[in-house]
Design an enzyme around this catalytic site. Structure first.
Site, PDB file in Angstrom:
ATOM      1  N   ARG A 177      -3.477  -7.010  14.218  1.00 48.56           N
ATOM      2  CA  ARG A 177      -2.621  -6.218  14.897  1.00 48.56           C
ATOM      3  C   ARG A 177      -3.115  -5.016  14.292  1.00 48.56           C
ATOM      4  O   ARG A 177      -3.907  -4.456  13.414  1.00 48.56           O
ATOM      5  CB  ARG A 177      -1.308  -6.348  14.265  1.00 48.56           C
TER       6      ARG A 177
ATOM      7  N   LYS B 155       0.914  -1.239  -0.036  1.00 45.17           N
ATOM      8  CA  LYS B 155       0.020  -0.130   0.087  1.00 45.17           C
ATOM      9  C   LYS B 155       0.971   1.400  -0.008  1.00 45.17           C
ATOM     10  O   LYS B 155       1.810   1.406   0.765  1.00 45.17           O
ATOM     11  CB  LYS B 155      -0.984  -0.044   1.149  1.00 45.17           C
TER      12      LYS B 155
ATOM     13  N   ARG C 276       2.369   7.273   2.480  1.00 48.34           N
ATOM     14  CA  ARG C 276       3.696   6.648   2.934  1.00 48.34           C
ATOM     15  C   ARG C 276       4.915   7.279   2.697  1.00 48.34           C
ATOM     16  O   ARG C 276       5.167   7.371   1.358  1.00 48.34           O
ATOM     17  CB  ARG C 276       3.606   5.203   3.093  1.00 48.34           C
TER      18      ARG C 276
END
Ligand code: ADP
Length: 448
Positions: free
Chosen positions: A292, A237, A338
């Site tokens: 998570r 991603k 990111r």
């Protein structure tokens, strides 16, 4: 509530968890490799212990060293972050057996959901739609041909132990199936020590939509709506947003409800993500559960106002969720880019090195979760992500404009980053329309 928490991770997520601990009045303990001695998480934690050499296998994956640090520091609980040991059921169990609460689901829920074929069966049992596919693992090539013809080509071969796109192969027709099966089995065996594979119909032009859920140990399960992570390169991603653009309200309600059903059926507590692919008719199909906290959790935090890390810590300490489903509403639109130390002009080659001059973007609507600073050397040994740039604005168009403004402010003299690439994506009419699929980046930008 816990007095002291050890963070078995590094980088921005370690910093993120330290920040949550400090605000909750909990002491934080960092662990680090010799390559990370100058790292921000070591600086910001209340205590820090070196656990080994630069390679992850010698430090961040060394269970005995992490447990030894937890014993010396006398912590109550361990937060695994994401990556490294975060979804390792054995580590989870060792933490608990050593007397430390593991900030995550039970080892048995993690173990079951970590096996994709088992998770798929659990989804079916909870009446959550799955991609049409094989009824369990495939051992016999002849049987595979029959099943593939039934579900229809192209088919996707998936490794039951898979992760990071490894052990996945598309077969276009009967002729290529046997070869693709043996390649996928070999790759999965080498990467995960488990060569088990199964078949799914290959959905063309899908979007990746995932639902954030969180459950306490008192039977309360809530969703925090969905994220769209369709901007991917090689199944990694790059940009995530919440809510998902163009998802009709009734589909949003249905996908979130399906995710809650899945999590209830798995007897799961703490934060988790139920991942789906959505086809061109807006029909959704379960693909996997991530047991998570995820890299992209901040976009959900921005639109809901819920601090997911604090909530994780609270439920691990046995408290009830601090909100109920009706309290959770969507405000505005959030996008995350990111920022990786990579060179997009050189096929995204990692570009570790020293950041000579650094400036972190800010201003109205901007959040930058990062461990980078001026003079910091990005080590070559780990993931190349140096930060996550997150914006939150009333509308998607405004969020795009704010993100483009903030990306232009990222200064990291000395290393290249993906910031310029993100700006190109954000201007692309397909992204602007919100109709992009998971193949968009490969089709429009990288040619691979
Ligand atoms: P991994 O755990 O290896 O990342 P996933 O099951 O999460 O594997 O799938 C990774 C990506 O592969 C998804 O985000 C999606 O883009 C694509 N994908 C998965 N299943 C299918 C499918 N049946 N058809 C088309 N694309 C798929």
């Amino acid at each position: 509530m816990f007095q002291k928490v050890l963070i078995a991770n590094r980088g921005e997520i370690a910093v993120r968890i330290i920040r949550a601990c400090r605000e909750m009045g909990i002491q934080s303990v960092a662990v680090y490799s010799t390559a990370d001695a100058d790292s921000m998480h070591v600086e910001l934690a209340d205590e820090a212990y070196c656990i080994g050499g630069p390679k992850s296998a010698d430090s961040y994956l060394k269970i005995d060293q992490i447990i030894a640090a937890a014993e010396v520091a006398n912590v109550d609980a361990i937060h695994p972050g994401y990556g490294f040991l975060a979804e390792n059921a054995h580590f989870n169990e060792v933490c608990r057996e050593s007397g430390f609460e593991f900030i995550g689901p039970s080892a048995s829920a993690m173990d079951k959901l970590g096996d994709k074929n088992t998770a798929r069966s659990m989804a079916i049992a909870s009446k959550v739609p799955v991609v049409p596919g094989s009824d369990g693992l495939i051992d016999d090539d002849q049987a595979a041909i029959g099943i593939a013809q039934e579900i229809g080509f192209p088919v996707l071969i998936k490794a039951t132990a898979g992760g990071g796109g490894k052990g996945m192969r598309v077969a276009e027709d009967v002729d290529s199936l046997a070869n693709a099966l043996s390649q996928a089995r070999k790759e999965a065996q080498a990467a995960f020590g488990n060569g088990g594979v199964y078949l799914e119909r290959y959905v063309t032009s899908p979007r990746h939509v995932e639902v954030q859920v969180i459950a306490d140990t008192h039977g309360n399960v809530c969703h925090l709506f969905e994220r769209d992570c369709s901007v991917q390169r090689r199944h990694q991603k790059l940009i995530e947003e919440a809510p998902s653009p163009n998802l009709p309200a009734e589909k949003r309600a249905a996908i979130c409800e399906a995710a809650v059903r899945m999590i209830r059926g798995a007897d799961y507590s703490n934060a988790g993500t139920v991942e789906f692919i959505v086809d061109q008719n807006d029909d959704f199909f379960f693909i996997e559960v991530n047991a998570r906290i995820q890299v992209e959790h901040p976009v959900t935090e921005m639109i809901t106002g819920v601090d997911l890390i604090k909530e994780q810590i609270r439920v691990a300490a046995g408290e009830k969720l601090s909100f109920c489903q009706d309290d959770v509403t969507i405000t505005g639109h959030a996008i995350e880019c990111r920022i990786n130390a990579e060179n997009p002009d050189k096929n995204f080659m990692p570009n570790p090195g020293k950041i000579q001059r650094f400036y972190a973007p800010g201003g109205f609507g901007v959040r930058f979760d990062s461990h980078a600073y001026g003079g910091y050397t990005v080590p070559q040994h780990y993931d190349s992500m140096i930060g996550k740039l997150i914006v939150h604005r009333p509308t998607r168009d405004e969020a795009i404009a704010t993100m483009r403004r903030a990306l232009a402010e990222v200064i990291t003299d000395g290393i290249s980053t993906t910031a310029k690439f993100h700006d190109a994506v954000l201007q692309h009419p397909e992204f602007v329309s919100g109709k992009h699929d998971t193949k968009f980046v490969e089709r429009e930008f990288t040619g691979n």
